[in-house]
Scaffold this active site. Structure first.
Site, PDB file in Angstrom:
ATOM      1  N   LYS A  54       0.839  -1.209   0.000  1.00  0.00           N
ATOM      2  CA  LYS A  54       0.000   0.000   0.000  1.00  0.00           C
ATOM      3  C   LYS A  54       0.870   1.253   0.000  1.00  0.00           C
ATOM      4  CE  LYS A  54      -3.940  -2.125   2.310  1.00  0.00           C
ATOM      5  NZ  LYS A  54      -4.601  -2.433   3.583  1.00  0.00           N
ATOM      6  N   GLN A  98      -4.851  -1.157   9.675  1.00  0.00           N
ATOM      7  CA  GLN A  98      -4.792  -2.507   9.116  1.00  0.00           C
ATOM      8  C   GLN A  98      -5.413  -3.515  10.085  1.00  0.00           C
ATOM      9  OE1 GLN A  98      -3.713  -3.209   5.991  1.00  0.00           O
ATOM     10  NE2 GLN A  98      -4.234  -5.353   6.279  1.00  0.00           N
ATOM     11  N   ASP A 121     -11.186   3.072   3.999  1.00  0.00           N
ATOM     12  CA  ASP A 121     -11.551   1.654   3.934  1.00  0.00           C
ATOM     13  C   ASP A 121     -13.068   1.485   3.799  1.00  0.00           C
ATOM     14  OD1 ASP A 121      -9.545  -0.327   3.916  1.00  0.00           O
ATOM     15  OD2 ASP A 121      -9.031   0.082   6.010  1.00  0.00           O
TER      16      ASP A 121
HETATM   17  N1  GUN Z   1      -7.115  -6.579   6.328  1.00  0.00           N
HETATM   18  C1  GUN Z   1      -7.461  -7.349   5.273  1.00  0.00           C
HETATM   19  N2  GUN Z   1      -8.042  -6.610   4.309  1.00  0.00           N
HETATM   20  C2  GUN Z   1      -8.064  -5.338   4.764  1.00  0.00           C
HETATM   21  C3  GUN Z   1      -8.514  -4.109   4.206  1.00  0.00           C
HETATM   22  O1  GUN Z   1      -9.053  -4.026   3.098  1.00  0.00           O
HETATM   23  N3  GUN Z   1      -8.335  -3.017   4.991  1.00  0.00           N
HETATM   24  C4  GUN Z   1      -7.768  -3.079   6.209  1.00  0.00           C
HETATM   25  N4  GUN Z   1      -7.658  -1.946   6.901  1.00  0.00           N
HETATM   26  N5  GUN Z   1      -7.337  -4.187   6.748  1.00  0.00           N
HETATM   27  C5  GUN Z   1      -7.480  -5.313   6.031  1.00  0.00           C
END
Ligand code: GUN
Length: 298
Positions: A54, A98, A121
């Site tokens: 990311k 996350q 998100d």
């Molecule tokens: N953990 C697994 N997928 C995601 C996601 O799309 N966003 C976040 N913040 N954590 C995750």
């Protein structure tokens, strides 16, 4: 017949380029780049990889990346204090915490503390509610990426017989909302469904987000159907596989996403889109051209 591969990596690269272009415009107008804060608590190896990817893609597109790494022993109050600071930080347009979080932290409480306007998100109940009622929202990245790939496979997604496997808050539920917003016909199946195959076999669009390796076999797919596989599962032998048995499915489907290289890259592309979108909205600017128009439910 061997299915067409839906190349998420290449679609995502095109989207990243569009974000980069519009980020440059934003920078000229506002005098700074859109900023994304990524918060990682602990050292879960999968989360480390997600966050690293990311950050790399964020920087490549010209966005500002702020990384916050906290120890696995972090108390909830400390994380909430960080979220509060990021909510108030003018240079931060998007906040991503996350998941999963360590067990001493209540994830829902943390996600609810993120300002909905910075919730890139799309997990905050305000954004979930706005999506469900057809209002302007920030939309969860993975289902948004799935929708973009699915729409390219149909002349019109209106009325397309769609089946979503899985009912999670992160993928299944928002996927349903997005498909409904496009007026697809949607069925949701999950672990309590008596006969999953009876539904999946009539899906012209099948989105699988169950988190179980190779759950859906070739005999559960409609010949000529489009299959979007959200699963990322690591087998004991180290191999990464999806929720769909790819080798069988590709002989039945018309088009299918590979794992890896399908949904994964699109999730990050949509995160960049959401960050740019959040930045424009916070500055009172029109949504950028790359922001998908999610129409009201009718
Ligand atoms: N953990 C697994 N997928 C995601 C996601 O799309 N966003 C976040 N913040 N954590 C995750």
């Amino acid at each position: 017949m061997t299915a067409q591969l839906i190349d998420g990596k290449s679609i995502a690269a095109t989207l990243d380029e569009k974000v980069a272009e519009e980020t440059a415009n934003f920078k000229k107008r506002v005098g700074r780049a859109p900023g994304l804060a990524a918060v990682l608590v602990g050292a879960d190896p999968a989360s480390e990889i997600y966050v690293r990817n990311k950050v790399r893609r964020t920087q490549k597109a010209g966005l500002e990346s702020f990384e916050h790494r906290l120890s696995a022993e972090t108390e909830e109050a400390e994380l909430l204090a960080l979220v509060d600071r990021l909510n108030k930080d003018e240079a931060v347009d998007g906040i991503l915490v996350q998941l999963p979080l360590p067990s001493q932290i209540d994830s829902a409480r943390v996600l609810n503390a993120i300002s909905p306007e910075k919730d890139v998100d799309g997990f905050h109940p305000v954004n979930a509610g706005r999506l469900a009622t057809g209002l302007q929202a920030l939309v969860p990245c993975t289902p948004l990426g799935c929708l973009i790939m699915a729409e390219r496979q149909f002349e019109k997604i209106d009325g397309v017989e769609s089946v979503v496997v899985g009912r999670s808050n992160i993928v299944g539920k928002p996927m349903v909302q997005l498909l409904i917003s496009r007026r697809a016909t949607v069925t949701v199946v999950h672990s309590a469904t008596a006969d999953i195959s009876a539904h999946t076999r009539r899906a012209d669009l099948l989105v699988v987000a169950a988190g179980r390796p190779k759950l859906i076999g070739g005999d559960q797919i409609k010949p000529g159907g489009v299959v979007i596989d959200v699963g990322i599962n690591r087998l004991d032998n180290g191999k990464i596989v999806g929720d769909v048995a790819f080798d069988e499915a590709k002989e039945v489907a018309r088009a299918i996403t590979p794992v890896p290289g399908g949904v994964g890259p699109m999730t990050i592309a949509c995160l960049l889109v959401n960050t740019l979108t959040a930045a424009c909205r916070r500055k009172g600017l029109a949504d950028p051209a790359c922001t998908p128009r999610i129409i009201a439910t009718r």
